[in-house]
Design a protein around this motif. Structure first.
Motif, PDB file in Angstrom:
ATOM      1  N   PRO A  12       0.938  -1.307   0.009  1.00 46.80           N
ATOM      2  CA  PRO A  12      -0.130   0.107  -0.110  1.00 46.80           C
ATOM      3  C   PRO A  12       0.922   1.360   0.083  1.00 46.80           C
ATOM      4  CG  PRO A  12      -0.663  -1.411   1.729  1.00 46.80           C
ATOM      5  CD  PRO A  12       0.683  -1.992   1.206  1.00 46.80           C
ATOM      6  N   LEU A  13       0.385   2.021  -0.663  1.00 43.77           N
ATOM      7  CA  LEU A  13       1.204   3.396  -0.914  1.00 43.77           C
ATOM      8  C   LEU A  13       0.235   4.655  -0.873  1.00 43.77           C
ATOM      9  CD1 LEU A  13       3.966   4.965  -2.048  1.00 43.77           C
ATOM     10  CD2 LEU A  13       3.091   4.598  -4.358  1.00 43.77           C
ATOM     11  N   ILE A  14       0.838   5.767  -0.024  1.00 45.00           N
ATOM     12  CA  ILE A  14       0.566   7.027  -0.083  1.00 45.00           C
ATOM     13  C   ILE A  14       1.658   7.951  -0.489  1.00 45.00           C
ATOM     14  CG2 ILE A  14      -0.364   8.846   1.341  1.00 45.00           C
ATOM     15  CD1 ILE A  14      -1.420   6.859   3.446  1.00 45.00           C
ATOM     16  N   ILE A  15       1.104   8.748  -1.526  1.00 46.07           N
ATOM     17  CA  ILE A  15       2.390   9.950  -2.031  1.00 46.07           C
ATOM     18  C   ILE A  15       2.081  11.328  -1.130  1.00 46.07           C
ATOM     19  CG2 ILE A  15       3.163  11.155  -3.948  1.00 46.07           C
ATOM     20  CD1 ILE A  15       2.645   8.934  -5.651  1.00 46.07           C
ATOM     21  N   ALA A  16       2.923  11.631  -0.571  1.00 47.98           N
ATOM     22  CA  ALA A  16       2.733  12.880   0.204  1.00 47.98           C
ATOM     23  C   ALA A  16       3.242  14.073  -0.601  1.00 47.98           C
ATOM     24  CB  ALA A  16       3.381  12.835   1.675  1.00 47.98           C
ATOM     25  N   ALA A  17       2.360  15.000  -1.169  1.00 50.95           N
ATOM     26  CA  ALA A  17       2.977  16.191  -2.016  1.00 50.95           C
ATOM     27  C   ALA A  17       3.352  17.036  -1.055  1.00 50.95           C
ATOM     28  CB  ALA A  17       1.992  16.309  -2.962  1.00 50.95           C
ATOM     29  N   ASN A  18       4.676  17.057  -0.657  1.00 46.88           N
ATOM     30  CA  ASN A  18       5.038  18.045   0.328  1.00 46.88           C
ATOM     31  C   ASN A  18       5.377  19.267  -0.235  1.00 46.88           C
ATOM     32  OD1 ASN A  18       5.791  18.589   3.137  1.00 46.88           O
ATOM     33  ND2 ASN A  18       7.755  17.908   2.725  1.00 46.88           N
ATOM     34  N   LYS A  19       5.562  20.195   0.795  1.00 46.68           N
ATOM     35  CA  LYS A  19       6.047  21.813   0.444  1.00 46.68           C
ATOM     36  C   LYS A  19       5.114  22.573  -0.254  1.00 46.68           C
ATOM     37  CE  LYS A  19      10.866  20.397   0.611  1.00 46.68           C
ATOM     38  NZ  LYS A  19      12.441  20.341  -0.009  1.00 46.68           N
ATOM     39  N   ILE A  20       3.773  22.100   0.217  1.00 44.65           N
ATOM     40  CA  ILE A  20       2.659  23.271  -0.489  1.00 44.65           C
ATOM     41  C   ILE A  20       2.642  24.445   0.269  1.00 44.65           C
ATOM     42  CG2 ILE A  20       1.185  21.154  -0.849  1.00 44.65           C
ATOM     43  CD1 ILE A  20      -0.577  21.933   1.571  1.00 44.65           C
ATOM     44  N   PHE A  33      -4.386  14.142   5.701  1.00 42.58           N
ATOM     45  CA  PHE A  33      -2.983  13.161   5.911  1.00 42.58           C
ATOM     46  C   PHE A  33      -3.419  11.994   6.859  1.00 42.58           C
ATOM     47  CE2 PHE A  33       0.779  11.271   7.184  1.00 42.58           C
ATOM     48  CZ  PHE A  33       1.701  10.782   6.015  1.00 42.58           C
ATOM     49  N   TYR A  34      -3.575  12.188   7.965  1.00 46.33           N
ATOM     50  CA  TYR A  34      -3.822  11.163   9.070  1.00 46.33           C
ATOM     51  C   TYR A  34      -5.192  10.278   8.569  1.00 46.33           C
ATOM     52  CZ  TYR A  34      -0.322  13.568  11.618  1.00 46.33           C
ATOM     53  OH  TYR A  34       1.069  14.152  12.316  1.00 46.33           O
ATOM     54  N   ARG A  35      -6.157  10.956   8.083  1.00 47.71           N
ATOM     55  CA  ARG A  35      -7.528  10.249   7.728  1.00 47.71           C
ATOM     56  C   ARG A  35      -7.160   9.371   6.708  1.00 47.71           C
ATOM     57  NH1 ARG A  35     -10.068  14.564   6.769  1.00 47.71           N
ATOM     58  NH2 ARG A  35     -10.509  14.953   9.045  1.00 47.71           N
ATOM     59  N   VAL A  36      -6.390   9.801   5.679  1.00 41.79           N
ATOM     60  CA  VAL A  36      -5.886   8.971   4.466  1.00 41.79           C
ATOM     61  C   VAL A  36      -5.039   7.675   5.203  1.00 41.79           C
ATOM     62  CG1 VAL A  36      -4.705   8.592   2.367  1.00 41.79           C
ATOM     63  CG2 VAL A  36      -6.309  10.517   2.789  1.00 41.79           C
ATOM     64  N   LEU A  37      -4.156   8.008   5.966  1.00 47.95           N
ATOM     65  CA  LEU A  37      -3.234   7.193   6.370  1.00 47.95           C
ATOM     66  C   LEU A  37      -4.049   6.033   7.247  1.00 47.95           C
ATOM     67  CD1 LEU A  37      -0.016   6.649   7.196  1.00 47.95           C
ATOM     68  CD2 LEU A  37      -0.431   7.811   9.386  1.00 47.95           C
ATOM     69  N   ALA A  38      -4.982   6.323   8.072  1.00 50.54           N
ATOM     70  CA  ALA A  38      -5.880   5.556   8.684  1.00 50.54           C
ATOM     71  C   ALA A  38      -6.637   4.417   7.939  1.00 50.54           C
ATOM     72  CB  ALA A  38      -6.714   6.317   9.852  1.00 50.54           C
ATOM     73  N   GLU A  39      -7.146   5.102   6.829  1.00 44.50           N
ATOM     74  CA  GLU A  39      -8.046   4.254   5.739  1.00 44.50           C
ATOM     75  C   GLU A  39      -7.153   3.238   4.819  1.00 44.50           C
ATOM     76  OE1 GLU A  39      -9.852   7.555   3.323  1.00 44.50           O
ATOM     77  OE2 GLU A  39     -11.350   8.041   5.096  1.00 44.50           O
ATOM     78  N   LYS A  40      -5.845   4.058   4.755  1.00 44.30           N
ATOM     79  CA  LYS A  40      -4.732   3.114   3.677  1.00 44.30           C
ATOM     80  C   LYS A  40      -4.349   1.859   4.563  1.00 44.30           C
ATOM     81  CE  LYS A  40      -3.234   3.246  -0.564  1.00 44.30           C
ATOM     82  NZ  LYS A  40      -3.945   3.009  -1.740  1.00 44.30           N
ATOM     83  N   PHE A  41      -4.024   2.126   5.606  1.00 38.33           N
ATOM     84  CA  PHE A  41      -3.203   1.153   6.234  1.00 38.33           C
ATOM     85  C   PHE A  41      -3.968   0.379   7.533  1.00 38.33           C
ATOM     86  CE2 PHE A  41       0.444   4.143   5.142  1.00 38.33           C
ATOM     87  CZ  PHE A  41       0.703   3.581   3.804  1.00 38.33           C
ATOM     88  N   GLY A  42      -5.238   1.062   7.789  1.00 42.28           N
ATOM     89  CA  GLY A  42      -5.752   0.673   8.910  1.00 42.28           C
ATOM     90  C   GLY A  42      -6.472  -0.797   8.774  1.00 42.28           C
TER      91      GLY A  42
END
Length: 211
Positions: free
Chosen positions: A161-169, A202-211
């Motif tokens: 499973p992968l999340i891409i964090a598009a940083n420095k917005i 980000f945390y919501r997606v993290l919990a959904e993707k990896f939870g």
């Protein structure tokens, strides 16, 4: 002997399933200076009140993987516990000359380059022991790089499973849309790890993707 082997395999599968449900090992990957350690520090500050390590404008500041176990994240009534692995920056070429511009001596630059090369090898090996990956990309830069394409391919090959964090917005020339366009098959979350922008999402997606 056949029965013992079957028992080992069955309990091994049960243990792996138990680990996936109760504690996940998540690696933070990306090219140098994309903000990997800054994101690791942000996660730890938000949920533990601590930091993973120091950051620097000098590339490859993190030259060995760092592990922080048992970080509990609670989002919308859901709790996940993760072990965070902050990995060295990935690069296809590391030249000691690149370090000289930051005021390092030639001896120190060569040592840093050697350690950075070893760190890249270590980071790739860690992929075999992970349950998921957060890939940090600098949204002010072109995402179509050999490093990004190679690491995404490695992650896909392992079916992680992968999340891409598009940083420095927080920077004026940031364009998370370019990253989404480059990798439309993956979840992209725009953030500023430094400023803490959009971390709730980000945390919501993290919990959904990896939870």
């Amino acid at each position: 002997m056949g029965l013992i082997l079957r028992i080992k395999r069955r309990f091994g599968a049960i243990f792996k399933l138990f680990r996936k449900r109760n504690k996940l090992k998540i690696g933070i990957y990306g090219p140098p200076n994309a903000g990997k350690t800054t994101l690791a520090n942000r996660i730890l500050l938000d949920w533990v009140g601590d930091v993973m390590g120091s950051v620097s404008e000098v590339p490859h500041e993190t030259r060995r993987a760092r592990l922080r176990e048992g970080v509990k994240i609670e989002v919308d009534g859901r709790t996940i516990t993760i072990d965070i692995v902050d990995t060295p920056g990935l690069a296809t070429k590391i030249d000691f000359h690149d370090f000289l511009k930051y005021g390092l001596s030639e001896e120190e630059a060569k040592r840093r380059a050697k350690e950075a090369t070893e760190g890249v090898i270590e980071a790739i090996k860690w992929l075999d022991d992970l349950d998921g990956v957060i890939l940090v990309m600098d949204s002010t830069e072109d995402p179509f790089t050999q490093v990004n394409i190679t690491i995404v391919g490695n992650i896909e090959a392992r079916k992680l499973p992968l999340i891409i964090a598009a940083n420095k917005i927080d920077l004026p020339n940031a364009s998370p849309a370019r990253i989404k366009s480059a990798f439309p098959q993956h979840t992209v979350v725009p953030i500023s790890a430094l400023k803490g922008l959009n971390m709730d999402t980000f945390y919501r997606v993290l919990a959904e993707k990896f939870g």
